[in-house]
Design an enzyme around this catalytic site. Structure first.
Site, PDB file in Angstrom:
ATOM      1  N   TYR A   1      -3.702  14.353  34.886  1.00 25.63           N
ATOM      2  CA  TYR A   1      -4.013  13.666  36.148  1.00 25.63           C
ATOM      3  C   TYR A   1      -3.942  12.157  35.956  1.00 25.63           C
ATOM      4  O   TYR A   1      -3.289  11.442  36.737  1.00 25.63           O
ATOM      5  CB  TYR A   1      -5.393  14.075  36.647  1.00 25.63           C
ATOM      6  CG  TYR A   1      -5.806  13.400  37.935  1.00 25.63           C
ATOM      7  CD1 TYR A   1      -5.139  13.671  39.124  1.00 25.63           C
ATOM      8  CD2 TYR A   1      -6.870  12.489  37.964  1.00 25.63           C
ATOM      9  CE1 TYR A   1      -5.518  13.050  40.315  1.00 25.63           C
ATOM     10  CE2 TYR A   1      -7.249  11.870  39.143  1.00 25.63           C
ATOM     11  CZ  TYR A   1      -6.567  12.146  40.317  1.00 25.63           C
ATOM     12  OH  TYR A   1      -6.936  11.531  41.486  1.00 25.63           O
TER      13      TYR A   1
ATOM     14  N   GLY B   1      -7.383  10.946  53.498  1.00 24.57           N
ATOM     15  CA  GLY B   1      -6.146  10.725  54.245  1.00 24.57           C
ATOM     16  C   GLY B   1      -6.338  10.852  55.748  1.00 24.57           C
ATOM     17  O   GLY B   1      -5.767  10.071  56.518  1.00 24.57           O
TER      18      GLY B   1
END
Length: 312
Positions: free
Chosen positions: A175, A27
């Site tokens: 997940y 990110g």
């Protein structure tokens, strides 16, 4: 040493980009590359100090970068709503939203403050609520919305009967389930935009495999030590073998969000061996993300679990 990869990025001067999960890892590199392209950034972060440090690091690379740090905990629907109110009050149209933040495989089942399984809450529900709240500004900016999924969305299935994993919690299955849900949401967002003429372009990206904090030690999440997997990935990445780096892994999302040839409803990821690393390219949409009926079902489930309805 791994080869430094980059891609051409259009001039983003005057455009506003929101990137979740930008305080470190992939990110951070996404945000840094957008800033170098000229975009103004809003970085919503859970840890304000880490966010400010990330902003300082981006300014070291791009001294004139326009960056605002805002507080956001995607695992809290109230935090998502509060962040969104601040951005809506600013009133500036959003040109790019890259929904990148996530958590991966807490060894024991953990719940968000709203009582949802942590991976579902952070990886999908928080981002769903964020897009729903910010939709007026996304439409005003004819935004490119890129949802960062994972190769894990190509395995497993959504746990429809027990989305919060009250029974039989399995960290990896949970997940995968969260990332499949998030991917289906992204495809449904593009379909709804087309149907309602919102002007949004919603697509998907995945970073391949790279050493980040997703598998590193996180005592607060019940993981006291680095996993063996992340130690292996780090060692291989340092040698430029098989796996990418955070910088190279960021490129798929940057390409999906900024390239004039990237299209809505499509998936972009690394083009190297088994899509683990390399320059970004379009890839076949994972089989689990192709069902329109399941995408509609995810949307309806998300509205029910978050209590947030999409209204424009």
């Amino acid at each position: 040493m791994p080869k430094i990869l980059d891609i051409p990025v259009p001039d983003l001067s005057g455009r506003l980009a929101v990137v979740t999960g930008a305080s470190d890892g992939v990110g951070f590199e996404i945000a840094a590359r957008l800033a170098r392209g000229g975009a103004d950034l809003v970085l919503p972060v859970r840890n304000r100090a880490k966010g400010e440090a990330a902003a300082d690091r981006i300014r070291e690379r791009t001294p004139d970068a326009g960056i605002r740090i805002r507080s956001l905990d995607l695992a809290s629907l109230e935090s998502v709503a509060a962040f969104s109110r601040e951005v809506l009050d600013d009133g500036r149209p959003i040109d790019i939203l890259i929904a990148n933040a996530g958590v991966m495989t807490p060894p024991t089942r953990q719940l968000s403050v709203d009582g949802h399984e942590l991976q579902l809450a952070t990886n999908h529900l928080g981002h769903f609520a964020l897009v729903a709240h910010l939709l007026p500004l996304l439409i005003a900016g004819r935004a490119h919305v890129t949802s960062q999924i994972s190769v894990a969305a190509d395995q497993g299935a959504i746990n429809w009967d027990d989305p919060d994993w009250d029974r039989g919690y399995d960290a990896m299955k949970a997940y995968s389930s969260s990332k499949i849900a998030f991917g289906l949401f992204a495809t449904e967002l593009h379909r709804r935009s087309d149907a309602a003429s919102w002007g949004l372009r919603s697509n998907l990206s995945h970073p391949g495999v790279t050493p980040t904090n997703l598998l590193a030690a996180q005592p607060g999440m019940g993981r006291p030590d680095d996993t063996a997997a992340v130690r292996f990935i780090r060692a291989m990445s340092r040698r430029g073998l098989l796996f990418g780096t955070p910088q190279s892994a960021a490129l798929a999302a940057v390409h999906a969000a900024t390239s004039p040839v990237a299209q809505g409803g499509r998936l972009y990821g690394p083009s190297g061996f088994r899509h683990l690393s390399g320059l970004p390219a379009e890839q076949p949409l994972y089989t689990r993300l192709r069902s329109e009926s399941e995408a509609q079902r995810v949307w309806e489930l998300s509205e029910r679990l978050t209590g947030v309805r999409v209204a424009v």
